[in-house]
Write a protein that holds these residues in place. Structure first.
Motif, PDB file in Angstrom:
ATOM      1  N   THR A 108      78.986   3.039  18.487  1.00 45.25           N
ATOM      2  CA  THR A 108      78.016   3.364  19.596  1.00 45.25           C
ATOM      3  C   THR A 108      76.651   3.613  19.232  1.00 45.25           C
ATOM      4  OG1 THR A 108      78.380   5.837  19.437  1.00 45.25           O
ATOM      5  CG2 THR A 108      79.833   4.726  21.097  1.00 45.25           C
ATOM      6  N   HIS A 109      76.329   4.069  17.896  1.00 44.52           N
ATOM      7  CA  HIS A 109      75.001   4.123  17.628  1.00 44.52           C
ATOM      8  C   HIS A 109      74.255   2.547  17.440  1.00 44.52           C
ATOM      9  CE1 HIS A 109      71.312   5.422  15.711  1.00 44.52           C
ATOM     10  NE2 HIS A 109      71.556   4.758  14.702  1.00 44.52           N
ATOM     11  N   PHE A 110      75.139   1.832  16.696  1.00 45.23           N
ATOM     12  CA  PHE A 110      74.820   0.203  16.699  1.00 45.23           C
ATOM     13  C   PHE A 110      74.635  -0.323  17.549  1.00 45.23           C
ATOM     14  CE2 PHE A 110      76.518  -4.064  15.757  1.00 45.23           C
ATOM     15  CZ  PHE A 110      75.657  -4.547  14.961  1.00 45.23           C
ATOM     16  N   ALA A 111      75.523  -0.048  18.881  1.00 46.91           N
ATOM     17  CA  ALA A 111      75.362  -0.937  20.116  1.00 46.91           C
ATOM     18  C   ALA A 111      74.252  -0.471  20.907  1.00 46.91           C
ATOM     19  CB  ALA A 111      76.768  -0.424  20.856  1.00 46.91           C
ATOM     20  N   GLN A 112      73.377   0.579  20.624  1.00 48.27           N
ATOM     21  CA  GLN A 112      72.486   1.009  21.440  1.00 48.27           C
ATOM     22  C   GLN A 112      71.292   0.241  20.901  1.00 48.27           C
ATOM     23  OE1 GLN A 112      71.697   3.521  23.961  1.00 48.27           O
ATOM     24  NE2 GLN A 112      73.486   2.487  24.487  1.00 48.27           N
ATOM     25  N   SER A 114      68.816  -2.932  18.702  1.00 47.02           N
ATOM     26  CA  SER A 114      68.354  -3.970  19.281  1.00 47.02           C
ATOM     27  C   SER A 114      69.219  -5.096  18.991  1.00 47.02           C
ATOM     28  CB  SER A 114      67.091  -4.647  18.393  1.00 47.02           C
ATOM     29  OG  SER A 114      66.866  -5.785  18.132  1.00 47.02           O
ATOM     30  N   VAL A 115      69.679  -6.069  19.808  1.00 48.06           N
ATOM     31  CA  VAL A 115      70.722  -6.846  19.636  1.00 48.06           C
ATOM     32  C   VAL A 115      70.262  -8.027  18.636  1.00 48.06           C
ATOM     33  CG1 VAL A 115      72.293  -8.688  20.681  1.00 48.06           C
ATOM     34  CG2 VAL A 115      71.310  -6.953  21.986  1.00 48.06           C
ATOM     35  N   ALA A 116      69.023  -8.320  18.637  1.00 47.32           N
ATOM     36  CA  ALA A 116      68.593  -9.528  17.720  1.00 47.32           C
ATOM     37  C   ALA A 116      68.687  -8.888  16.145  1.00 47.32           C
ATOM     38  CB  ALA A 116      66.967  -9.852  18.008  1.00 47.32           C
ATOM     39  N   VAL A 117      68.164  -7.645  15.954  1.00 50.16           N
ATOM     40  CA  VAL A 117      68.111  -7.174  14.652  1.00 50.16           C
ATOM     41  C   VAL A 117      69.596  -6.984  14.066  1.00 50.16           C
ATOM     42  CG1 VAL A 117      67.435  -5.247  13.198  1.00 50.16           C
ATOM     43  CG2 VAL A 117      65.923  -6.022  14.911  1.00 50.16           C
ATOM     44  N   ASN A 118      70.445  -6.464  15.063  1.00 49.82           N
ATOM     45  CA  ASN A 118      71.627  -6.158  14.813  1.00 49.82           C
ATOM     46  C   ASN A 118      72.375  -7.397  14.335  1.00 49.82           C
ATOM     47  OD1 ASN A 118      71.583  -3.587  15.424  1.00 49.82           O
ATOM     48  ND2 ASN A 118      72.966  -3.861  17.337  1.00 49.82           N
ATOM     49  N   TRP A 119      72.052  -8.622  15.074  1.00 47.35           N
ATOM     50  CA  TRP A 119      72.565 -10.063  14.809  1.00 47.35           C
ATOM     51  C   TRP A 119      72.106 -10.448  13.392  1.00 47.35           C
ATOM     52  CZ3 TRP A 119      70.249 -14.985  17.381  1.00 47.35           C
ATOM     53  CH2 TRP A 119      70.960 -15.961  16.896  1.00 47.35           C
ATOM     54  N   LEU A 120      70.755 -10.234  13.164  1.00 39.64           N
ATOM     55  CA  LEU A 120      70.133 -11.162  11.911  1.00 39.64           C
ATOM     56  C   LEU A 120      69.859 -10.356  10.786  1.00 39.64           C
ATOM     57  CD1 LEU A 120      67.787 -13.166  14.134  1.00 39.64           C
ATOM     58  CD2 LEU A 120      69.958 -14.081  12.948  1.00 39.64           C
ATOM     59  N   TRP A 121      69.932  -8.975  10.894  1.00 44.10           N
ATOM     60  CA  TRP A 121      69.736  -8.117   9.853  1.00 44.10           C
ATOM     61  C   TRP A 121      70.961  -7.739   9.137  1.00 44.10           C
ATOM     62  CZ3 TRP A 121      66.250  -7.686   6.231  1.00 44.10           C
ATOM     63  CH2 TRP A 121      66.101  -6.369   5.424  1.00 44.10           C
ATOM     64  N   PRO A 122      71.447  -8.608   7.889  1.00 46.49           N
ATOM     65  CA  PRO A 122      72.492  -8.283   7.453  1.00 46.49           C
ATOM     66  C   PRO A 122      72.925  -6.859   7.012  1.00 46.49           C
ATOM     67  CG  PRO A 122      71.348 -10.294   6.404  1.00 46.49           C
ATOM     68  CD  PRO A 122      70.515  -9.492   7.270  1.00 46.49           C
ATOM     69  N   ARG A 124      72.275  -4.054   8.341  1.00 45.33           N
ATOM     70  CA  ARG A 124      72.543  -3.333   9.355  1.00 45.33           C
ATOM     71  C   ARG A 124      74.011  -3.586   9.734  1.00 45.33           C
ATOM     72  NH1 ARG A 124      68.883  -2.691  14.736  1.00 45.33           N
ATOM     73  NH2 ARG A 124      67.441  -1.384  13.243  1.00 45.33           N
ATOM     74  N   ARG A 125      74.183  -4.975   9.887  1.00 46.10           N
ATOM     75  CA  ARG A 125      75.692  -5.438  10.232  1.00 46.10           C
ATOM     76  C   ARG A 125      76.510  -4.770   9.413  1.00 46.10           C
ATOM     77  NH1 ARG A 125      76.056 -10.131  12.998  1.00 46.10           N
ATOM     78  NH2 ARG A 125      78.040 -10.274  12.243  1.00 46.10           N
ATOM     79  N   ALA A 126      76.265  -4.961   7.977  1.00 48.74           N
ATOM     80  CA  ALA A 126      77.388  -4.629   7.162  1.00 48.74           C
ATOM     81  C   ALA A 126      77.498  -3.021   7.325  1.00 48.74           C
ATOM     82  CB  ALA A 126      76.902  -4.964   5.703  1.00 48.74           C
ATOM     83  N   ASN A 127      76.564  -2.079   7.263  1.00 46.73           N
ATOM     84  CA  ASN A 127      76.702  -0.882   7.532  1.00 46.73           C
ATOM     85  C   ASN A 127      77.331  -0.301   8.762  1.00 46.73           C
ATOM     86  OD1 ASN A 127      75.929   1.947   6.883  1.00 46.73           O
ATOM     87  ND2 ASN A 127      74.212   1.880   8.226  1.00 46.73           N
TER      88      ASN A 127
ATOM     89  N   LEU B 166      83.992  -1.206  30.953  1.00 46.74           N
ATOM     90  CA  LEU B 166      84.852  -0.579  29.486  1.00 46.74           C
ATOM     91  C   LEU B 166      83.533  -0.815  28.575  1.00 46.74           C
ATOM     92  CD1 LEU B 166      86.771   0.561  27.769  1.00 46.74           C
ATOM     93  CD2 LEU B 166      87.536  -1.927  27.286  1.00 46.74           C
ATOM     94  N   ALA B 167      82.854  -1.912  28.670  1.00 45.27           N
ATOM     95  CA  ALA B 167      81.853  -2.100  27.508  1.00 45.27           C
ATOM     96  C   ALA B 167      80.727  -1.100  27.729  1.00 45.27           C
ATOM     97  CB  ALA B 167      81.332  -3.525  27.530  1.00 45.27           C
ATOM     98  N   LEU B 168      80.560  -0.823  28.804  1.00 45.98           N
ATOM     99  CA  LEU B 168      79.258   0.312  29.280  1.00 45.98           C
ATOM    100  C   LEU B 168      79.643   1.433  28.438  1.00 45.98           C
ATOM    101  CD1 LEU B 168      78.214  -0.698  32.769  1.00 45.98           C
ATOM    102  CD2 LEU B 168      76.687  -0.548  31.109  1.00 45.98           C
ATOM    103  N   THR B 169      80.906   1.899  28.871  1.00 53.03           N
ATOM    104  CA  THR B 169      81.448   3.179  28.319  1.00 53.03           C
ATOM    105  C   THR B 169      81.635   3.403  26.900  1.00 53.03           C
ATOM    106  OG1 THR B 169      83.782   2.850  28.661  1.00 53.03           O
ATOM    107  CG2 THR B 169      82.665   3.687  30.560  1.00 53.03           C
ATOM    108  N   LEU B 170      81.472   1.897  25.907  1.00 54.76           N
ATOM    109  CA  LEU B 170      81.424   2.020  24.685  1.00 54.76           C
ATOM    110  C   LEU B 170      79.857   1.895  24.046  1.00 54.76           C
ATOM    111  CD1 LEU B 170      84.386  -0.466  24.209  1.00 54.76           C
ATOM    112  CD2 LEU B 170      84.407   2.025  24.121  1.00 54.76           C
ATOM    113  N   ALA B 171      79.040   2.364  25.040  1.00 53.97           N
ATOM    114  CA  ALA B 171      77.604   2.418  24.623  1.00 53.97           C
ATOM    115  C   ALA B 171      77.079   1.103  24.497  1.00 53.97           C
ATOM    116  CB  ALA B 171      77.307   3.292  23.476  1.00 53.97           C
ATOM    117  N   ILE B 172      77.592   0.097  24.958  1.00 50.93           N
ATOM    118  CA  ILE B 172      76.826  -1.245  24.993  1.00 50.93           C
ATOM    119  C   ILE B 172      76.272  -1.703  26.103  1.00 50.93           C
ATOM    120  CG2 ILE B 172      77.753  -3.888  25.032  1.00 50.93           C
ATOM    121  CD1 ILE B 172      80.145  -2.849  23.561  1.00 50.93           C
TER     122      ILE B 172
END
Lengths: 282, 303
Positions: A108-112, A114-122, A124-127, B166-172
């Protein structure tokens, strides 16, 4: 019960067009408690859970967590703030295995971020993948499903699928867990097991809201309960008090229970007789 | 000897390979949004915008790389703004709106004669593009798209496609993710268009019309929308097949239509799924021979 409320719902109303799903519902859940929500179908239980998990917007009233208003929070932020939930029906994704499903709950922390950084910064992805995996394995262990981590969810029996859903909700270590009829369609034995699990989680200090038809289950696991009907809380207090409340008995015995039971027996094909209204008097 | 035969094969098929690579980029642009559950065909409109922008800048005397970069930046900006406009639309409504956008781009290209050359299009674009840069871009896109569909991030997009609440409730933050996929799609479409213009030297306003929309969508549906590999497979097949099937002439559309119906009915995951199932077959047979019950236990069976 004496602890400060973690969650407070004040005068909550939700209107869908001309339908009032909630009309001034009040609810208070103290930290570390396991709060039961009962009521006939259409009484507003699921709407209330949707409101607390922020999937449904309030038309009026307020929602507070730790005394802070959270009714402007989006659903994803609410999860990030520690409100996790399960759904009335199994909502596991069939395209991925059990572990991957639960990992989504542990990221959930990762999901919140930036998508671009999550995508391109290895790094962070690995972690994120590593921590989500660990969290998922712990959560699966917690609900006794670790041995099935690599199964496809649809290959599991229904009761186990529901456990996986609970694991997915637990994987982010939430502060408040909302369970929308987690034992619907389960056998008596499975219900007992889930009940035990919820009580263990409570002992570990997790605050929970349990929507449940089975009053025996509410009675066994919950500290206190709220009964809803027509979008209002018609009774709250200890589980005995709520079960004995004339309004609650009226709501269960008085109307519409045949339709509700028809649905219940559909869900509970393998779980013996559907809920009987007589349980109210237990 | 072998090298000689490869190079002569390459010389004979260079145009085919170039077309496949460009169509692959266009197919990626459709696949990346479909995978995220965003039914957008705006990539084709951005194919036109990309081709005109890069070509006109190049004709104005800009160097190659800045022309392409400027086209990409313009497409990022326009794609971002368009996504803001379309944020509330879902599924078929979004598809309709983005098709309308594509056709509007065509109308503007046809009528803004002063800028675009009108119905005659743009000719005499310097042929500055070679196969290698397109190949490298396509490979880069595959690597990046591969990253985008792997791990927790990749599965988040799947969750959004399969069950948005569901995705919303997974913090996405589903709208942010959808927005992101949309812009990536615009960039890929833009690159395909820019490369096409700079490789073949002409643009007509009808290039990026309804036919291209159908072609790009067909590539992704036939190949498989769940992975970039499916889009690549579709691009290869639908670029190469017409050359092989010249004998069937105008019956080609019937072949496409039949293929689409068969796939939509029995293989919604496209040819890629069929290929994967085929590759898994030996391992599954071995497993089955060893212990027949193990299949269900490991959940290999997809319900």
């Amino acid at each position: 019960m004496s602890a400060a409320p973690l969650l407070e719902v004040r005068d909550a109303s939700v209107r869908f067009g001309g339908v009032h799903a909630l009309r001034g519902a009040e609810l208070s859940v103290s930290t570390g408690s396991l709060c039961g929500l009962i009521g006939p179908n259409g009484s507003g239980k699921s709407t209330l859970v949707n409101v607390i998990s922020r999937l449904t917007k309030l038309t009026g009233g307020a929602l507070l967590m730790d005394g802070d208003e959270i009714d402007s929070l989006s659903a994803d932020r609410a999860r990030a703030a520690g409100i996790a939930r399960t759904f009335q029906t199994v909502r596991l994704l069939p395209s991925m295995d059990v572990l991957a499903n639960v990992m989504l709950g542990g990221a959930t922390h990762f999901a919140q971020r930036s998508v671009a950084v999550n995508w391109l910064w290895p790094p962070r992805r690995a972690n994120a993948n590593r921590t989500a995996r660990q969290a998922a394995l712990v959560a699966l262990e917690r609900v006794g499903m670790a041995a099935h981590a690599h199964a496809r969810p649809q290959a599991l029996p229904y009761g186990q699928q529901r456990r996986v859903e609970i694991a997915r909700a637990l994987a982010s270590r939430p502060r408040l867990l909302l369970l929308d009829e987690p034992t619907a369609g389960m056998s008596h034995h499975e219900r007992e097991e889930v009940g035990d699990l919820l009580m263990e989680l409570r002992r570990e200090g997790l605050t929970q809201v349990l929507v449940e038809h089975d009053l025996a289950m509410i009675h066994r696991v919950c500290d206190h309960a709220h009964a809803l009907n027509f979008g209002r809380v018609i009774a709250s207090g200890s589980t005995q008090e709520v079960a004995a409340d004339p309004g609650v008995r009226e709501a269960y015995l008085g109307h519409g229970s045949s339709g509700e039971r028809a649905q219940d027996s559909e869900r509970a094909q393998e779980s013996g007789p559907p809920e009987s209204p007589a349980k109210v008097s237990q | 000897m072998a090298i000689a035969s490869i190079s002569s094969w390459y010389a004979g098929n260079e145009t085919l390979i170039q077309n496949i690579l460009i169509y692959a980029l266009l197919a990626f642009s459709v696949q990346v949004v479909l995978r995220a559950g965003v039914f957008s065909l705006a990539g084709i409109g951005f194919y036109a915008i990309g081709s005109y922008t890069a070509a006109l800048l190049l004709k104005k005397g800009w160097p190659t790389v800045p022309s392409i970069l400027a086209a990409v930046l313009l497409c990022i900006l326009l794609g971002y703004l368009l996504a803001l406009l379309l944020v509330r639309l879902r599924d078929l409504y979004l598809a309709m709106a983005t098709v309308a956008f594509d056709l509007m781009v065509g109308v503007v290209a046809t009528n803004w004669t002063g800028l675009t050359g009108g119905p005659l299009g743009v000719t005499g674009i310097p042929l500055v593009m070679g196969t290698l840069p397109i190949f490298l871009t396509a490979v880069g896109a595959m690597l990046l798209l591969g990253l985008l569909q792997r791990g927790v991030l990749g599965r988040s997009f799947e969750a959004i496609r399969e069950d948005e609440p569901l995705a919303l409730t997974l913090a996405i933050d589903t709208s942010r993710y959808r927005h992101f996929a949309f812009v990536i799609s615009c960039v890929l479409g833009c690159l395909a268009g820019a490369y096409h213009a700079l490789l073949f030297g002409t643009i007509e306003p009808t290039d990026a019309g309804f036919e291209l929309i159908v072609l790009a969508l067909s590539m992704v549906i036939i190949g498989g929308f769940r992975s970039w590999a499916g889009a690549l497979l579709g691009a290869i097949l639908l670029t190469w097949l017409p050359l092989e099937l010249t004998s069937v002439g105008s019956w080609l559309n019937l072949v496409y239509g039949g293929l689409m119906i068969v796939l939509a009915t029995w293989l919604p995951g496209g040819l890629l799924d069929a290929l994967r199932a085929l590759l898994r077959l030996p391992a599954r047979l071995r497993l089955l021979l060893r212990s027949p019950s193990s299949l269900a236990a490991t959940g290999e069976e997809r319900g």
